[in-house]
Design a protein around this motif. Structure first.
Motif: not given
Ligand code: WT7
Length: 632
Positions: A48-54, A457-463, A469-474
């Motif tokens: 949602q945010d999106p927030s991804i932490k590995w 390996g997924m991208a975490r954001s658009v710099y 980032f959210k708009q484009t992919y989620f």
């Protein structure tokens, strides 16, 4: 040693395990790396945010995993083989010991010149080992590299440098690709006219070309090298600290700085390299991509080095000095795994089988394809003539944003089907959806390709622009990552990518946004507006067709066409030059002002028989004029 799947049954079982318990699955894979501190939690996420932490909480340095870790066993093993543009020049062989020493020393060069952890560094270099050294040196000190492909224009460099606020740029005097000379330093000098954040420019002297050095800003690589200490202790980096930014095009707006972080990218690049190509100890791996694209990042530099492999960097082109260059390179370096783009295959196909005469390709074990859909004809030609019918082809589907291969056969394990990327890798949960976002279940179906669960390996954001980032992919399909690709799942559950469903064009495996291209064309003094579409091309896969509206009558159209092409070269780079340009009196617009690209696409494809419903257009007659003057 990183686990390697050995049978189809094992693949199915591993895949199931990765879906049933992703955290356990990736914890097991993660256990095979060097960590300065172990993670607290394998995965924390929401789309949602999106927030991804590995591997959050872990500390590491990726260069310790690429280099230091291998030293006891492989200090004298070759890490990088450099094959120069001119085959008469000697190749270079750089061992793990030497690469380790170079990276340490260049890390000190960066530190001596004020680069700190977290700073962004732009790298604009040819395909030379120094490019890998520069990338790894950044990673060594925790700086973030932003490699810009050496075919981009000055304008593109300054846009990228400014977007991420790079502090330093690393370049070279220039290089030759085939017969063509590229004077990089001059291009960088032009770019640096408008980049306030750049403090230092480091220049590697590759070809002794004359360059102008600006005092206080420009420094020679070799001089800084002499001043730097030999040893550098790898910085401590957090799992989710940024590793690199790589700019890529979307359907709208300026290129996005796709941001990758450290631990997840490392694990995924290494795991996919080892499993997709089924890399065996001692083999020579050759990927012909440029390090300016993600393929070069993941499968020339990080993936191979993380596995202690020998990786080739090729400076030249497949057609110089003749069309047998790839096969000569394979013969000369006894390449075992060869990874290239369908465009290259199609361009060589035209020269017949003579180009293989006197070349020994028996070292080859695996062939790979990447970047665009491979047509069946090219697949068979590659399989029969290059692989002599004995080498599996791994058709690898992935993206800058995915960091590593997502859908691909595992070489020699997954039964192949020409033009199919086949099955997802463990940890990759695909689904197809319709326009409304409803999942299309079952086999023998087609839809938009989405992913429902994060992979390391997924991208975490658009710099600098997380909302984008959210708009484009989620946002297209809430709760899912949307790839932008259309895809078929056949009766066997095999995946075949059908191409982009958005306004992104793929020319020779180069991703070009139509919006970006239209902006560039419309900046030309005589152009009022433009619309760009793709049409199928035998060699490039897709080619660019530009419709332009001019502000006055054009006497000499050819001059204007050349001018527009040169203008695009200046704004973006030569690879984005339109193949066909047509001056039009207007564009087919709906009453709401939207350009009907569907119609423009059909005309560009030469398919004008049935243009569908044009009744919603403001001025349907414009379509007849465009049709009558279309270029075929
Ligand atoms: C787009 C991503 C993957 C690294 C190089 C390109 C297309 C990529 C395949 C393939 C069909 C493919 C997709 C994708 N693509 N690989 N094997 N079959 N299409 O990275 O520049 O980020 O482009 O390339 O359309 O979305 P990229």
């Amino acid at each position: 040693m990183l686990p390697q799947i050995k049978t189809l049954d094992e693949y199915r079982q591993q895949y199931q395990a990765s879906v049933d318990d992703p955290q356990q699955f990736w914890a097991n894979i993660g256990a095979h790396f060097n960590w300065q501190r172990k993670w607290d939690k394998v995965l924390d996420w929401n789309f949602q945010d999106p927030s991804i932490k590995w591997y959050d909480g872990a500390q590491l340095n990726i260069t310790e995993n690429c280099l230091d870790r291998h030293l006891p066993a492989r200090a004298d093993q070759v890490a990088i083989i450099w094959e120069p543009n001119d085959p008469k020049e000697a190749a270079r062989h750089i061992t793990y010991g030497e690469l380790h020493a170079s990276v340490q020393r260049f890390a000190n060069v960066l530190l001596n010149n004020g680069v700190k952890k977290g700073d962004r560094v732009c790298i604009y270099l040819p395909m030379i080992p120094e490019a890998a050294v520069a990338m790894l040196a950044c990673a060594r000190i925790g700086a973030v590299h932003s490699v810009v492909f050496a075919g981009f224009s000055a304008q593109s460099i300054s846009d990228r440098v400014n977007d991420s606020g790079c502090r330093m740029i690393i370049t070279a005097d220039g290089f030759y690709r085939g017969e063509k000379k590229f004077e990089l330093k001059g291009i960088v000098a032009a770019a640096l006219q408008s980049t306030p954040t750049i403090e230092k420019c480091i220049v590697f002297n590759h070809r002794n070309l004359p360059v102008k050095m600006e005092a206080g800003r420009d420094l020679w690589w070799h001089e800084e090298w002499q001043k730097a200490d030999a040893e550098n202790k790898a910085a401590t980096v957090e799992a989710e600290d940024p590793l690199f930014i790589l700019y890529t095009s979307g359907s709208t707006g300026k290129p996005k700085g796709v941001l990758h972080t450290t631990a997840g990218y490392m694990v995924f690049a290494a795991y996919t390299f080892k499993n997709v190509f089924q890399y065996q100890e001692g083999e020579v791996f050759c990927c012909t991509a440029d390090i300016g694209w993600v393929t070069g990042h993941s499968y020339i530099v990080y993936g191979p080095l993380l596995n202690g492999a020998t990786t080739i960097m090729f400076e030249g082109v497949p057609t110089y000095p003749d069309h047998g260059r790839f096969w000569e390179l394979i013969d000369k370096h006894k390449v075992n795994i060869f990874y290239t783009a369908p465009t290259a295959i199609r361009s060589l196909q035209a020269f017949g089988e003579d180009i293989f005469a006197d070349k020994d390709l028996s070292s080859l074990r695996v062939l790979g394809s990447v970047g665009e859909p491979i047509n069946e004809e090219a697949w068979h030609w590659y399989h029969d003539n290059v692989g002599k019918g004995k080498c599996p082809i791994v058709d690898t589907w992935w993206q800058t944003e995915t960091g590593g291969v997502m859908i691909s056969p595992l070489a020699g394990i997954t039964p192949l089907k020409p033009a199919f990327a086949t099955l997802p890798l463990p940890g990759v949960e695909l689904l197809l959806v319709d326009e409304k976002g409803n999942e299309i279940k079952g086999n023998g179906v087609e839809g938009n390709l989405c992913i429902r669960h994060p992979w390391p390996g997924m991208a975490r954001s658009v710099y600098g622009d997380h909302p984008r980032f959210k708009q484009t992919y989620f946002s297209t399909y809430p709760g899912l990552y949307f790839t932008g690709d259309g895809c078929r799942r056949d009766e066997d559950g095999y995946y075949r990518i059908t191409g982009r469903v958005d306004d992104v064009i793929n020319v020779s495996g180069h991703r070009i946004g139509t919006g970006e291209l239209e902006d560039a064309i419309s900046m030309h003094g005589e152009v009022i507006e433009s619309a760009v579409v793709a049409y199928p091309h035998d060699v490039k896969g897709q080619a660019i067709y530009a419709y332009v509206i001019c502000d006055k009558h054009i006497e000499n159209k050819d001059v204007l066409y050349k001018d527009i092409r040169d203008h695009v070269t200046q704004v973006i780079g030569a690879f984005a030059r339109p193949d066909k340009i047509q001056i039009v009196p207007g564009l087919p617009r709906t009453r709401s002002g939207k350009i009907m690209r569907r119609i423009l696409r059909k005309i560009a494809e030469g398919d004008t028989g049935n243009l569908g419903d044009t009744s919603t257009l403001i001025d349907p007659s414009v379509v007849d004029t465009i049709k009558a003057e279309a270029i075929h």
